[in-house]
Motif scaffolding. Structure first.
Motif, PDB file in Angstrom:
ATOM      1  N   VAL A 109       0.866  -1.180   0.000  1.00 17.99           N
ATOM      2  CA  VAL A 109       0.000   0.000   0.000  1.00 17.99           C
ATOM      3  C   VAL A 109       0.900   1.226   0.000  1.00 17.99           C
ATOM      4  N   ARG A 110       0.810   2.049  -1.032  1.00 17.87           N
ATOM      5  CA  ARG A 110       1.753   3.160  -1.197  1.00 17.87           C
ATOM      6  C   ARG A 110       1.007   4.499  -1.245  1.00 17.87           C
ATOM      7  N   PRO A 111       1.092   5.277  -0.160  1.00 17.69           N
ATOM      8  CA  PRO A 111       0.445   6.593  -0.145  1.00 17.69           C
ATOM      9  C   PRO A 111       1.128   7.538  -1.126  1.00 17.69           C
ATOM     10  N   VAL A 112       0.337   8.303  -1.857  1.00 17.01           N
ATOM     11  CA  VAL A 112       0.870   9.284  -2.811  1.00 17.01           C
ATOM     12  C   VAL A 112       0.007  10.537  -2.774  1.00 17.01           C
ATOM     13  N   GLU A 113       0.563  11.614  -3.321  1.00 16.02           N
ATOM     14  CA  GLU A 113      -0.178  12.857  -3.468  1.00 16.02           C
ATOM     15  C   GLU A 113      -0.642  12.984  -4.917  1.00 16.02           C
ATOM     16  N   PHE A 114      -1.925  13.236  -5.102  1.00 14.57           N
ATOM     17  CA  PHE A 114      -2.448  13.489  -6.446  1.00 14.57           C
ATOM     18  C   PHE A 114      -3.744  14.263  -6.330  1.00 14.57           C
TER      19      PHE A 114
END
Length: 316
Positions: A109-114
């Motif tokens: 599970v990889r949190p990202v900003e978008f």
């Protein structure tokens, strides 16, 4: 919640929507609310039984975008965080993206900003990560030259816009003259026609990303400079083995590698999304479907005459 369950290999009709309870988080597994995912041709092959490691019944789909619904007991994830999931057994060893909620090991599970719609977000995970990883593998620097063979594929287009943002001079290939201008509009400095497995140019490049594979490997390598790197990324041809290959004729002074996307790096994902966000990178979307229309989405992705771009499914 809705889940697309395959209980036996077959045609689109085996994609059955079933009602299931939303899973509960565990010590090391987080519940993700899946909002959208891209549909790929290789997942059609899996549905048809062409992936022996995938055992049915299974919810397929190797990627997804969404948000944390219920964090695991031992994770630092927060409810509502935007995330991407790419591979790591998702949709193959355990149930994947073609459902509204999924129980997923924390380590993939990889949190990202978008900042954008879920459908827009869904173009990135597998397609852009494959392209970015392949570019990193090819070790090109700003000012060098790159040929993307298979420039109208999803990964090909992603590689083109990413490389352009990195300051690399990109040439893309297509088999169809009418797609030349679209590739130029997306940032290619030049477009080469690929005719009957032969590139219609005498030029050579510092790096080459090959989406086509085995039947054109000798022709591709003829367009790589000495000290250049040739990276196999895809196998559009459907052939895996290099036949009648002469290494001395083809690879003298050149380097060959492949990007398989097996080991997903959080650092590479973060670097990729910074590049995407800073430069507003995108590629076309061919069509967006609802989860209820998953059969039509898988049929559509296989059409040869459809518009260029990703095929996206939203779950809500």
């Amino acid at each position: 919640m809705k889940a697309v369950v395959i209980r036996k290999a077959g045609g689109p009709e085996v994609l059955k929507i079933e009602e299931r309870p939303i899973p509960k988080a565990t010590d090391k597994e987080t519940v993700i609310h899946i909002r959208a995912f891209a549909v790929h041709r290789y997942e059609v092959l899996t549905r048809e039984g062409g992936s022996p490691s995938v055992k049915f019944p299974r919810v397929i789909g190797v990627e997804a975008v969404g948000e944390v619904f219920e964090p695991s007991k031992n994770s630092d994830l927060k409810k509502g965080q935007k995330i991407v999931i790419i591979n790591g057994g998702f949709g193959r060893e355990f149930d994947g993206g073609e459902q509204q909620y999924a129980l997923v090991p924390d380590d993939i599970v990889r949190p990202v900003e978008f900042d954008g719609s879920w459908a827009d977000f869904a173009i990135y995970p597998e397609t852009f990560y494959t392209a970015f990883g392949a570019l990193k593998t090819t070790k090109l620097q700003a000012g060098q030259t790159l040929l993307v063979r298979g420039g109208t594929t999803g990964v090909g287009m992603a590689a083109m816009v990413l490389a352009n943002a990195m300051g690399i001079k990109v040439t893309a290939t297509t088999r169809r003259e009418e797609r030349r201008q679209m590739l130029l509009d997306m940032g290619a400095t030049d477009v080469v026609i690929d005719q009957d497995g032969k590139l219609q140019t005498e030029k050579a490049y510092d790096g080459l990303l090959d989406m086509v594979g085995a039947p054109v490997v000798s022709d591709s390598l003829a367009h790589v400079n000495r000290d250049g790197i040739y990276t196999v990324v895809g196998l559009l041809s459907g052939e895996w083995l290099w036949k009648n290959f002469d290494p001395f004729e083809n690879i003298g002074g050149k380097y060959i590698t492949a990007f398989d996307g097996v080991d997903i790096s959080n650092e590479l994902v973060a670097e990729m999304f910074k590049l995407i966000n800073d430069n507003h990178l995108t590629i076309p979307v061919s069509k967006v479907f609802k989860l209820d229309d998953i059969q039509a989405a898988q049929e559509y992705v296989m059409k040869h005459d459809r518009p260029m771009g990703q095929v996206i499914v939203t779950t809500d």
